[in-house]
Design an enzyme around this catalytic site. Structure first.
Site, PDB file in Angstrom:
ATOM      1  N   GLY A  48       0.833  -1.201   0.000  1.00 32.57           N
ATOM      2  CA  GLY A  48       0.000   0.000   0.000  1.00 32.57           C
ATOM      3  C   GLY A  48       0.861   1.242   0.000  1.00 32.57           C
ATOM      4  O   GLY A  48       2.003   1.228  -0.475  1.00 32.57           O
ATOM      5  N   CYS A  49       0.329   2.323   0.503  1.00 31.98           N
ATOM      6  CA  CYS A  49       1.063   3.587   0.590  1.00 31.98           C
ATOM      7  C   CYS A  49       2.400   3.373   1.278  1.00 31.98           C
ATOM      8  O   CYS A  49       2.464   2.759   2.341  1.00 31.98           O
ATOM      9  CB  CYS A  49       0.219   4.620   1.340  1.00 31.98           C
ATOM     10  SG  CYS A  49       1.091   6.143   1.715  1.00 31.98           S
TER      11      CYS A  49
END
EC number: 1.8.4.11
Length: 430
Positions: A48-49
């Site tokens: 993810g981020c």
């Protein structure tokens, strides 16, 4: 879509205007890289981020460096502006946001690092983590040697079994050899350090490789009365630590403060999403009244607490709008002759004034010759066409009143204080 805004109810805005591996969280010195050593390895991990994972990997003992970047794409030169284009949102050739982790395998094994990786996000989500949706947020392991590949496939199978037992679906994590890593722009490196207000996205499932005792968190007491609940992170979260150090460690108020993980809120009616750490919840009788995602500075926290505890009241107006209560008000009558004790900040619980320094000024407001040492701050007040010195609580920042030079007994100062922002505590109870 990445979200970094504090969540708050509309009513509040109108009122205020405002099991993961224990390897994380240490501050041990990082070992120096020995270029000739075959114990220095690199893994590129996407979950993810990249902002949160980068910081968390850096805090792990044995990790030499963690660098945000892009990998596993083709057809264009990666940059943040390019990978987030709407046209690439579901493009399988898009690059993933990843973190290149350089580590000393003598201090942290590949096995331990990969276990932490799987536990720190939800690998069953495809091309997303929480609200962050798109192929750039995919779960991916990019290995640099065969041993890492073997470990990754073995642990993926083991973790799939554990997840399936808890009702989760299939792991979507791809395991591939690393072709090339592209460092992200400088403003992404150490992003959490450069952006002190925010949160760490925490999408972990709570499922761990090691068997842990069944959680027995009891929220029965939270179903009665008012409570403050902080949703904490199992792994290292700089914003959580900052909130504790700068705001919560000094809190002594009468509304109980509790820490919970996101999966420990059973039995409570929560409206605010709890995947951001920290998340601050103000709960009454088991139901959320106010909720905020991310770090809150001291003044923001106490303004929220003021709305929760004081509501739409004269006390709130005094504390945050620099109001002044009427002379000889009811609270003044209660406090003017209290026995031996101290007056405390109504929100933070910190001691502000002592009855031994109280005197009857005849003005209808509580008056003291001086405050408790280091308990208040002084500010110039030019309101109402006058030049005065305003007094605020050092702990919470709320407005208390004013100080007037040489208007007290024997030429001492007179601290003229609003009773409605104070509470009394008998000395014997201290």
């Amino acid at each position: 879509m990445r979200t970094l805004q504090v969540a708050a109810s509309i009513g509040f805005i109108m009122m205020l205007g405002v099991g993961v591996s224990a390897l994380a969280g240490t501050d041990m010195p990082k070992p120096k890289v020995d270029g000739a050593s075959n114990h220095i390895k690199t893994l590129v991990l996407g979950s993810g981020c990249f902002w949160g994972p980068e910081k968390r990997y850096e805090k792990m003992t044995g990790v030499i460096d963690a660098e945000s970047g892009y990998a596993d794409g083709k057809g264009f030169k990666p940059s943040y502006r390019e990978i987030i284009k709407s046209s690439r949102r579901f493009d399988e050739d898009n690059y993933a946001e990843v973190v290149k982790v350089t580590y000393n395998a003598n201090l942290i094994t590949t096995d331990a690092l990969l276990k932490y990786y799987f536990e720190s996000h939800d690998p069953t989500q495809k091309n997303r983590q929480g609200n962050d949706v798109g192929t750039q947020y995919r779960s991916i392991i990019l290995y640099t040697d065969d041993q890492q590949s073997d470990k990754a496939h073995t642990l993926k199978a083991q973790y799939q079994h554990l997840l399936s037992e808890q009702g989760y679906g299939d792991i979507q994590t791809k395991i591939k050899p690393l072709r090339k890593f592209y460092p992200a722009e400088e403003y992404h490196q150490n992003y959490l350090t450069k952006n002190p207000k925010g949160y760490c996205p925490d999408h972990s499932t709570g499922v761990t490789f090691e068997k842990v005792a069944k959680d027995k968190t009891d929220n029965t007491m939270l179903a009665q009365g008012k409570h403050i609940v902080i949703v904490d992170a199992r792994s290292y979260c700089p914003y959580c630590e900052k909130l504790k150090k700068e705001v919560l460690n000094d809190y002594q108020g009468d509304i109980p403060l509790h820490f919970r993980y996101a999966d420990q809120l059973k039995g409570l009616m929560i409206k605010t999403a709890t995947w951001a750490t920290p998340t601050i919840l103000f709960i009454e009788n088991g139901v959320e009244s106010l909720g905020f995602q991310g770090f809150m500075a001291r003044e923001e926290f106490y303004k929220a607490l003021g709305a929760f505890k004081l509501g739409r009241s004269e006390a709130f107006d005094i504390a945050f709008q620099k109001g002044t209560e009427r002379p000889f008000c009811k609270q003044y009558d209660i406090f003017k002759n209290t026995p031996d004790g101290v007056f405390i900040d109504k929100l933070s619980g910190k001691v502000l004034f002592d009855t031994r320094d109280r005197f009857n000024s005849g003005t209808g407001w509580l008056s003291f010759t001086h405050p408790v040492k280091d308990s208040v701050t002084y500010h110039k007040d030019l309101s109402h066409g006058m030049v005065r010195t305003e007094i605020r609580s050092k702990s919470s920042g709320i407005h208390l009143g004013h100080v007037f030079k040489n208007e007290g007994p024997k030429g001492q100062d007179r601290y003229c204080i609003n009773a409605q922002v104070l509470e009394f505590k008998a000395r014997e109870a201290l």
